[in-house]
Motif scaffolding. Structure first.
Motif, PDB file in Angstrom:
ATOM      1  N   LEU A  32       0.841  -1.198   0.000  1.00 55.60           N
ATOM      2  CA  LEU A  32       0.000   0.000   0.000  1.00 55.60           C
ATOM      3  C   LEU A  32       0.873   1.244   0.000  1.00 55.60           C
ATOM      4  CD1 LEU A  32      -2.728   1.573   0.590  1.00 55.60           C
ATOM      5  CD2 LEU A  32      -2.211   1.184   3.010  1.00 55.60           C
ATOM      6  N   SER A  33       0.443   2.240  -0.773  1.00 58.33           N
ATOM      7  CA  SER A  33       1.084   3.554  -0.784  1.00 58.33           C
ATOM      8  C   SER A  33      -0.014   4.605  -0.700  1.00 58.33           C
ATOM      9  CB  SER A  33       1.897   3.735  -2.070  1.00 58.33           C
ATOM     10  OG  SER A  33       2.472   5.025  -2.127  1.00 58.33           O
ATOM     11  N   VAL A  34       0.305   5.757  -0.094  1.00 63.93           N
ATOM     12  CA  VAL A  34      -0.683   6.837   0.047  1.00 63.93           C
ATOM     13  C   VAL A  34      -0.071   8.173  -0.347  1.00 63.93           C
ATOM     14  CG1 VAL A  34      -1.977   5.680   1.884  1.00 63.93           C
ATOM     15  CG2 VAL A  34      -0.138   7.244   2.480  1.00 63.93           C
ATOM     16  N   MET A  35      -0.936   9.101  -0.696  1.00 62.53           N
ATOM     17  CA  MET A  35      -0.552  10.502  -0.887  1.00 62.53           C
ATOM     18  C   MET A  35      -1.705  11.349  -0.383  1.00 62.53           C
ATOM     19  SD  MET A  35      -1.098  11.671  -4.923  1.00 62.53           S
ATOM     20  CE  MET A  35       0.540  11.354  -5.350  1.00 62.53           C
ATOM     21  N   SER A  44       1.148  15.542  -2.125  1.00 54.88           N
ATOM     22  CA  SER A  44       2.460  15.041  -1.707  1.00 54.88           C
ATOM     23  C   SER A  44       2.917  13.989  -2.717  1.00 54.88           C
ATOM     24  CB  SER A  44       2.368  14.412  -0.308  1.00 54.88           C
ATOM     25  OG  SER A  44       1.551  13.241  -0.352  1.00 54.88           O
ATOM     26  N   GLU A  45       4.129  13.535  -2.558  1.00 51.11           N
ATOM     27  CA  GLU A  45       4.605  12.397  -3.357  1.00 51.11           C
ATOM     28  C   GLU A  45       3.971  11.125  -2.795  1.00 51.11           C
ATOM     29  OE1 GLU A  45       6.778  12.491  -6.013  1.00 51.11           O
ATOM     30  OE2 GLU A  45       6.573  14.684  -5.862  1.00 51.11           O
ATOM     31  N   TRP A  46       3.897  10.085  -3.624  1.00 48.73           N
ATOM     32  CA  TRP A  46       3.442   8.794  -3.118  1.00 48.73           C
ATOM     33  C   TRP A  46       4.423   8.322  -2.054  1.00 48.73           C
ATOM     34  CZ3 TRP A  46      -1.177   6.803  -3.822  1.00 48.73           C
ATOM     35  CH2 TRP A  46      -1.903   7.118  -4.966  1.00 48.73           C
ATOM     36  N   SER A  47       3.904   7.770  -0.964  1.00 46.70           N
ATOM     37  CA  SER A  47       4.766   7.208   0.074  1.00 46.70           C
ATOM     38  C   SER A  47       5.427   5.935  -0.464  1.00 46.70           C
ATOM     39  CB  SER A  47       3.945   6.871   1.326  1.00 46.70           C
ATOM     40  OG  SER A  47       3.048   5.799   1.060  1.00 46.70           O
ATOM     41  N   ILE A 122      -7.925   4.139  -4.511  1.00 46.35           N
ATOM     42  CA  ILE A 122      -9.053   4.727  -3.802  1.00 46.35           C
ATOM     43  C   ILE A 122      -8.773   6.220  -3.723  1.00 46.35           C
ATOM     44  CG2 ILE A 122     -10.412   4.750  -1.682  1.00 46.35           C
ATOM     45  CD1 ILE A 122      -9.281   1.869  -1.210  1.00 46.35           C
ATOM     46  N   ASN A 123      -9.599   7.015  -4.395  1.00 42.79           N
ATOM     47  CA  ASN A 123      -9.347   8.443  -4.542  1.00 42.79           C
ATOM     48  C   ASN A 123     -10.415   9.274  -3.843  1.00 42.79           C
ATOM     49  OD1 ASN A 123      -7.076   8.059  -6.364  1.00 42.79           O
ATOM     50  ND2 ASN A 123      -8.599   7.456  -7.882  1.00 42.79           N
ATOM     51  N   TYR A 124      -9.992   9.972  -2.798  1.00 43.18           N
ATOM     52  CA  TYR A 124     -10.829  10.950  -2.117  1.00 43.18           C
ATOM     53  C   TYR A 124     -10.391  12.343  -2.566  1.00 43.18           C
ATOM     54  CZ  TYR A 124     -12.540   7.424   1.199  1.00 43.18           C
ATOM     55  OH  TYR A 124     -13.145   6.340   1.771  1.00 43.18           O
ATOM     56  N   ARG A 125     -11.105  13.342  -2.116  1.00 45.31           N
ATOM     57  CA  ARG A 125     -10.765  14.717  -2.480  1.00 45.31           C
ATOM     58  C   ARG A 125      -9.385  15.113  -1.967  1.00 45.31           C
ATOM     59  NH1 ARG A 125     -11.940  19.732  -0.394  1.00 45.31           N
ATOM     60  NH2 ARG A 125     -13.305  19.002   1.256  1.00 45.31           N
ATOM     61  N   ASP A 126      -9.009  14.637  -0.764  1.00 44.01           N
ATOM     62  CA  ASP A 126      -7.741  15.041  -0.154  1.00 44.01           C
ATOM     63  C   ASP A 126      -6.807  13.877   0.172  1.00 44.01           C
ATOM     64  OD1 ASP A 126      -8.375  17.779  -0.167  1.00 44.01           O
ATOM     65  OD2 ASP A 126      -9.513  17.575   1.690  1.00 44.01           O
ATOM     66  N   LEU A 127      -7.148  12.691  -0.278  1.00 42.83           N
ATOM     67  CA  LEU A 127      -6.344  11.496   0.034  1.00 42.83           C
ATOM     68  C   LEU A 127      -6.454  10.499  -1.101  1.00 42.83           C
ATOM     69  CD1 LEU A 127      -4.779   9.720   2.182  1.00 42.83           C
ATOM     70  CD2 LEU A 127      -7.041   8.868   2.841  1.00 42.83           C
ATOM     71  N   LYS A 128      -5.332   9.880  -1.435  1.00 44.87           N
ATOM     72  CA  LYS A 128      -5.313   8.806  -2.430  1.00 44.87           C
ATOM     73  C   LYS A 128      -4.539   7.639  -1.852  1.00 44.87           C
ATOM     74  CE  LYS A 128      -5.512  11.830  -6.438  1.00 44.87           C
ATOM     75  NZ  LYS A 128      -4.992  12.108  -7.784  1.00 44.87           N
ATOM     76  N   MET A 129      -5.066   6.441  -2.081  1.00 39.71           N
ATOM     77  CA  MET A 129      -4.398   5.207  -1.666  1.00 39.71           C
ATOM     78  C   MET A 129      -4.297   4.297  -2.877  1.00 39.71           C
ATOM     79  SD  MET A 129      -6.417   4.432   1.911  1.00 39.71           S
ATOM     80  CE  MET A 129      -8.040   4.843   1.306  1.00 39.71           C
ATOM     81  N   VAL A 130      -3.224   3.530  -2.939  1.00 38.04           N
ATOM     82  CA  VAL A 130      -3.098   2.545  -4.002  1.00 38.04           C
ATOM     83  C   VAL A 130      -2.572   1.249  -3.391  1.00 38.04           C
ATOM     84  CG1 VAL A 130      -0.791   3.347  -4.718  1.00 38.04           C
ATOM     85  CG2 VAL A 130      -2.190   1.996  -6.298  1.00 38.04           C
ATOM     86  N   TYR A 131      -3.286   0.172  -3.693  1.00 41.80           N
ATOM     87  CA  TYR A 131      -2.863  -1.174  -3.292  1.00 41.80           C
ATOM     88  C   TYR A 131      -2.340  -1.897  -4.513  1.00 41.80           C
ATOM     89  CZ  TYR A 131      -5.558  -0.875   1.111  1.00 41.80           C
ATOM     90  OH  TYR A 131      -6.048  -0.531   2.342  1.00 41.80           O
TER      91      TYR A 131
END
Length: 137
Positions: A32-35, A44-47, A122-131
């Motif tokens: 998992l990575s988040v921004m 931000s950059e992807w974690s 998974i894309n929210y207005r202020d958060l993105k996650m990628v599995y």
């Protein structure tokens, strides 16, 4: 000739009365990575990817996506987007409401140019996650 006509008619009737069911897909996430969006609106950059041992279920019959993490993430599908296919990728999209009522867009991206590697965004207005995911067998 009469036999073929009867067989054809029966086959047509069976085809017409057959009910269709959406399928249930299970994926296993490996990382998992988040921004997130900062105070000034910049992403931000992807974690760095961190290990994530979770199962993700896409259930078309129940119009929901469930991520079986420590805290269960439940997404109710409110709209199905058209499949987008390019030479490099295939993308399936879903508009969803999470278990708090917040809207998000979930994308299942298959990278055809990378041997079929799959990612679940998974894309929210202020958060993105990628599995990073693969089909669970």
């Amino acid at each position: 000739m009469k036999f073929l006509r009867i067989v054809g008619t029966v086959a047509l009737l069976l085809f017409c009365i057959q009910t269709t069911h959406a399928q249930k897909y299970r994926f296993k996430a490996s990382s998992l990575s988040v921004m997130d969006r900062g105070e000034k609106g910049q992403w931000s950059e992807w974690s760095e990817f961190k290990p994530a041992d979770v199962v993700i279920t896409l259930d078309g019959d129940k119009d929901r996506i469930v991520i079986h993490s420590k805290d269960i993430q439940l997404y109710r599908i409110t709209a199905y987007y058209d499949k987008i296919e390019t030479e490099k990728e295939q993308t399936l999209g879903f508009e969803c409401l999470d278990n708090t009522g917040e809207m998000c867009v979930i994308l299942l991206v298959t990278h055809k140019d990378e041997g079929g590697r799959m990612q679940f965004y998974i894309n929210y207005r202020d958060l993105k996650m990628v599995y990073n995911v693969y089909n669970e067998k």
